[in-house]
Design a protein around this motif. Structure first.
Motif, short mmCIF file in Angstrom:
data_model
loop_
_atom_site.label_atom_id
_atom_site.label_comp_id
_atom_site.label_asym_id
_atom_site.label_seq_id
_atom_site.Cartn_x
_atom_site.Cartn_y
_atom_site.Cartn_z
N ALA A 89 1.79 2.94 1.18
CA ALA A 89 1.41 3.37 0.04
C ALA A 89 1.34 4.97 0.71
O ALA A 89 0.43 5.56 1.90
CB ALA A 89 0.20 3.33 -0.39
N PRO A 90 2.04 6.14 -0.06
CA PRO A 90 2.02 7.52 -0.03
C PRO A 90 0.31 7.99 0.10
O PRO A 90 0.36 8.36 1.04
CB PRO A 90 2.43 8.02 -0.78
CG PRO A 90 3.34 6.98 -1.90
CD PRO A 90 2.50 5.84 -1.22
N GLY A 91 -0.40 7.25 -0.65
CA GLY A 91 -1.71 7.64 -0.73
C GLY A 91 -2.88 7.67 0.11
O GLY A 91 -4.06 8.04 0.61
N LEU A 92 -2.39 6.95 1.44
CA LEU A 92 -2.80 6.61 2.40
C LEU A 92 -2.75 7.73 3.33
O LEU A 92 -2.77 8.09 4.54
CB LEU A 92 -2.17 5.44 3.10
CG LEU A 92 -2.81 3.92 2.39
CD1 LEU A 92 -2.52 2.77 3.01
CD2 LEU A 92 -4.40 3.98 1.90
N LYS A 93 -1.02 8.57 3.39
CA LYS A 93 -0.93 9.64 3.90
C LYS A 93 -1.06 9.45 5.48
O LYS A 93 -1.97 9.98 6.20
CB LYS A 93 -2.68 11.26 3.27
CG LYS A 93 -1.37 11.86 3.78
CD LYS A 93 -0.41 12.72 2.54
CE LYS A 93 0.43 13.36 2.76
NZ LYS A 93 1.24 14.01 1.69
N ALA B 226 -4.27 6.55 -7.18
CA ALA B 226 -4.88 6.84 -6.05
C ALA B 226 -3.73 6.64 -4.87
O ALA B 226 -3.57 7.42 -4.04
CB ALA B 226 -6.21 6.42 -5.69
N LEU B 227 -3.12 5.45 -4.63
CA LEU B 227 -2.24 5.47 -3.88
C LEU B 227 -0.57 6.20 -3.56
O LEU B 227 -0.18 5.95 -2.56
CB LEU B 227 -2.19 3.72 -3.51
CG LEU B 227 -3.02 2.71 -3.81
CD1 LEU B 227 -2.72 1.06 -3.91
CD2 LEU B 227 -3.81 3.17 -2.39
N GLN B 228 -0.26 6.79 -5.22
CA GLN B 228 1.40 7.89 -4.90
C GLN B 228 0.76 9.27 -3.85
O GLN B 228 -0.65 9.01 -3.97
CB GLN B 228 1.57 7.45 -6.34
CG GLN B 228 2.39 8.53 -6.89
CD GLN B 228 3.66 7.87 -6.70
OE1 GLN B 228 4.14 8.49 -5.25
NE2 GLN B 228 4.63 7.56 -7.59
N THR C 144 -0.59 12.35 9.50
CA THR C 144 -1.49 12.78 8.34
C THR C 144 0.28 12.59 8.30
O THR C 144 1.31 13.11 7.48
CB THR C 144 -2.11 14.14 8.14
OG1 THR C 144 -3.03 14.03 8.99
CG2 THR C 144 -2.17 14.46 6.51
N LEU D 182 -7.61 0.60 6.81
CA LEU D 182 -6.85 -0.15 5.51
C LEU D 182 -5.44 -0.58 6.34
O LEU D 182 -5.15 -1.85 6.00
CB LEU D 182 -7.15 0.62 4.40
CG LEU D 182 -8.13 0.99 3.73
CD1 LEU D 182 -8.32 2.18 3.17
CD2 LEU D 182 -8.66 0.08 3.17
N SER E 142 4.22 5.56 4.26
CA SER E 142 4.29 6.12 2.61
C SER E 142 5.41 5.29 2.08
O SER E 142 4.88 5.16 0.55
CB SER E 142 4.13 8.10 2.32
OG SER E 142 3.05 8.48 3.02
N THR F 75 -6.82 10.42 9.16
CA THR F 75 -7.80 9.81 7.85
C THR F 75 -8.37 9.01 8.32
O THR F 75 -7.37 7.87 8.63
CB THR F 75 -7.51 9.58 6.50
OG1 THR F 75 -7.69 11.21 5.74
CG2 THR F 75 -8.87 9.26 5.66
N LEU G 114 -9.83 6.39 7.90
CA LEU G 114 -10.43 4.96 6.64
C LEU G 114 -9.14 4.72 6.03
O LEU G 114 -8.81 3.19 6.21
CB LEU G 114 -11.18 5.37 5.38
CG LEU G 114 -11.20 3.99 4.73
CD1 LEU G 114 -11.82 3.00 5.22
CD2 LEU G 114 -11.62 4.91 3.48
N SER G 115 -8.06 5.21 5.43
CA SER G 115 -6.45 4.77 6.19
C SER G 115 -5.84 4.22 7.26
O SER G 115 -5.51 2.53 7.30
CB SER G 115 -5.61 6.12 5.81
OG SER G 115 -6.36 6.89 4.44
N VAL H 169 -4.56 -3.82 -1.26
CA VAL H 169 -5.57 -2.04 -0.53
C VAL H 169 -7.19 -2.24 -1.19
O VAL H 169 -7.88 -1.92 0.18
CB VAL H 169 -4.96 -0.87 -1.11
CG1 VAL H 169 -5.79 -0.47 -0.65
CG2 VAL H 169 -3.42 -0.41 -0.28
#
Lengths: 435, 435
Positions: free
Chosen positions: A262-266, B68-70, A110, A298, A258, A292, A294-295, A51
């Motif tokens: 990565a879950p943090g990118l939702k 942040a990614l979790q 999301t 990425l 997720s 989001t 940006l996610s 990331v």
């Protein structure tokens, strides 16, 4: 003087906190606890470097950076929608055109959770019926409660949802005049949350055939929740249910980044019929007018560079190792415990653990015994809905090896055995939890 | 043969595409068009370097990167909630404790839009009443239509919502027995979308007093949408309406990082009474169980380093310059056009432009004339709801200088004048658009 009370909506009054929240909270509050409860992903393998590389690339280019930081669209980033379609069709070994699909049939949400919610909003009025597997994904049941939908279930076996039982249920509903209320058939068809079971090839075809056959006056949709599909580490490659819907009419396929990233990118996505997509986008416009941005940029960059694919491959090894560890710990701890049996997942995070004769529920003896031993699971009953007589199985546990480390997995199963032994010996040490 | 039709929910059948979508699409399709229609932010000032720096910091530290990614939580990142509370209380010149607030009274949402939606879900059953300003935020009206809520409006003047008219309306509703249906009073109180007008200090206090006075049998909430607050470049510093609610009972304050930072991070927040927050979090658990965690970590890092605050300060200059440019262009182009007048915003993105005697609506002559001249605005009627006789003002335009570049602003106003002159001369060149 307290203020006058709120006058909340019917939907809000139907919506309660998920019972699982208590368990997550308990896990966070108890130091040293091994949690097989939370459905979180493995921490150590999160794609931090991947990331960072994608972020650096995008944000070192002013034009690309500005595009990623501006508003996106409700529908989702066009390039990512194209990549998602290629990914899913690649897994199915088909071309998008074979399934009458273009990137316009994809939407970005999301997480896949938002798709589950939006589809519910589009389809359900209070009293409508959803047919799901028994057991099924806890959070989906909470969501259906908000929408006022009624959940009817069909049993599962080692081949996933019992489609003959589904056929029989639909036939009964037709005869009782309740078919108009049936809107959606829900299945987590790969390494199901919570059982780890997978729907067999033959049943995939039959499921579409059954949905079509009962869609005489109105269409009954199949909601295929493929969240864990890319975390397959053994067993055959199975095509999606969606791949048996060549005209793009009956199946809503949803998945997420997720789990394999990565879950943090939702960020999740769906591939769905145009007349389902349009009303979903209208509602999503009111929810957030787009997930989001940006996610999405990425993820698109990581898919283009191959970093995403390489990472997902790595994760398959990570989770295979964790599964193997959990299975061998279960084997060594519970070999001499005839009441215990468990599923063997071919992917994902979940082992379904059955204990004949032991009440595993929130008010039974095993939860406090497990907490005292220093381990936590999710009571299986959270995945069930009571039958007409108010009964449901109360002797099952969901064991998640997603976030537990390898030493924790071994130790946690040891503790679980200790707790089971204590309960079998009839000496629960604490009061029932009373969620 | 086409498949059987879908049987969609009442909510879905109430939900239509926003009429503004047509205008956004038109703008994207027409090369060379100057768009004052889209409410996007200035591109050149997006904080590309600041976000890259924060991303690099977080993702160069494996532990911070993994966090942040979790998955995050439904409620939102605790540190960011604390920072948000300090930010808002700082703008109000108070301590959180003065307003009976802690970070637990803050929640993080997918833009402030999601908060608007969730609050609607928690409060409205079909037939409930929301009171808003005339005109008001288009997208909020669409959202209310989904929820089946009825919008009643009170007029605005240069001091914002006319609170005497609000008082009179509530009194009428009480006398007619309709007060139980009134759930929320909605105001965009800083540099309103669409008019650019701001609610005066005296009216802020009165608004809370009025909501309290009519909250005898049930509580009437004020929804304070402060999305543009941090983009203030002239005029007095005005405290929030929330600051006149010291017991945290009547006011839901919502704002966003989209305007003062970056829409692509899609992060908003709210500060709200605990008995409103709890049901919102229950529903948000079903929507997505938490907004994008990475965005929250990026914003928290930028607030901690001061990069966020410095960027917002820079933006105030960017938008002041754009506003000045639009006002001086209007002055030079429309000085000799007595039918035209416009507002002078102290912040935000919007000038409200009124043309006596000209139909600015989607079916009037100005839209095609403007498109022919190469400029696009949002017809003011999208911000209005028809009165009891079906009437609403049809001679207003929302002009957004957010995304247009400085040369485009001058040129766009010149084109608008050309279009107005063409319409005044009675020669619309094209057919009405017929949205």
């Amino acid at each position: 003087m307290p203020p006058a009370p709120l006058s909340r909506s019917g939907k809000s009054r139907r919506t309660t906190d998920s019972p699982i929240t208590y368990f997550i909270k308990k896990a966070l509050e108890t130091p040293g606890l091994v949690s097989f409860a939370a459905g979180l992903v493995d921490e150590g393998s999160l794609p931090v470097d991947e990331v960072r590389a994608a972020a650096t690339e995008i944000l070192s280019d002013p034009r690309a950076g500005q595009t990623a930081l501006q508003y996106g669209s409700t529908h989702g980033m066009p390039e990512l929608r194209r990549q998602v379609l290629d990914l899913v069709c690649g897994l199915d070994g088909v071309n998008p055109s074979d399934l009458n699909l273009t990137p316009n049939d994809v939407c970005i949400t999301t997480g896949s959770q938002q798709l589950l919610y939006l589809l519910g909003e589009v389809m359900f009025d209070p009293g409508d019926i959803v047919i799901s597997e028994a057991p099924s994904y806890f959070v989906y049941h909470s969501l259906l409660q908000s929408h006022g939908a009624e959940v009817l279930t069909v049993p599962m076996d080692e081949h996933g949802m019992d489609v003959d039982a589904l056929d029989a249920l639909l036939d009964r509903l037709r005869r009782s005049g309740d078919l108009p209320r049936v809107k959606v058939i829900y299945t987590v068809d790969y390494f199901q949350n919570p059982t780890g079971l997978t729907l067999s090839l033959e049943r995939r075809k039959r499921l579409v055939e059954i949905a079509k056959r009962y869609s005489t006056a109105h269409r009954i949709l199949i909601l295929e929740d493929a969240a864990y599909r890319e975390l397959k580490f053994s067993g055959p490659d199975l095509p999606s249910i969606k791949s048996f819907d060549p005209a793009n009419e009956f199946v809503v396929y949803t998945s997420t980044f997720s789990k394999p990233c990565a879950p943090g990118l939702k960020t999740g996505y769906a591939i769905l019929p145009p007349d389902v997509l349009a009303p979903i986008l209208h509602l999503k416009g009111s929810h957030d007018f787009g997930s989001t941005n940006l996610s999405q940029h990425l993820l698109s960059r990581m898919m283009a560079s191959g970093a995403y694919q390489a990472h997902a491959e790595k994760l398959r090894t990570v989770y295979r190792n964790k599964r193997d560890l959990m299975l061998s710990a279960l084997e060594s701890e519970f070999r001499d415990f005839p009441a215990a049996r468990w599923t063997v997942p071919d992917g994902g995070f979940y082992v379904w653990f059955t204990l004949d004769g032991v009440d595993t529920g929130p008010n039974g003896p095993l939860v406090p015994a497990a907490l005292e031993a220093g381990v936590l699971y999710v009571p299986g009953e959270f995945g069930h809905v009571p039958d007409a007589n108010g009964h449901m199985p109360k002797n099952e546990c969901r064991l998640c090896y997603g976030v537990a480390t390898e030493p924790e997995i071994t130790e946690g199963i040891r503790r679980l055995r200790k707790a089971c032994a204590a309960v079998a010996a009839g000496k629960p040490k604490k009061e029932p939890v009373g969620v």
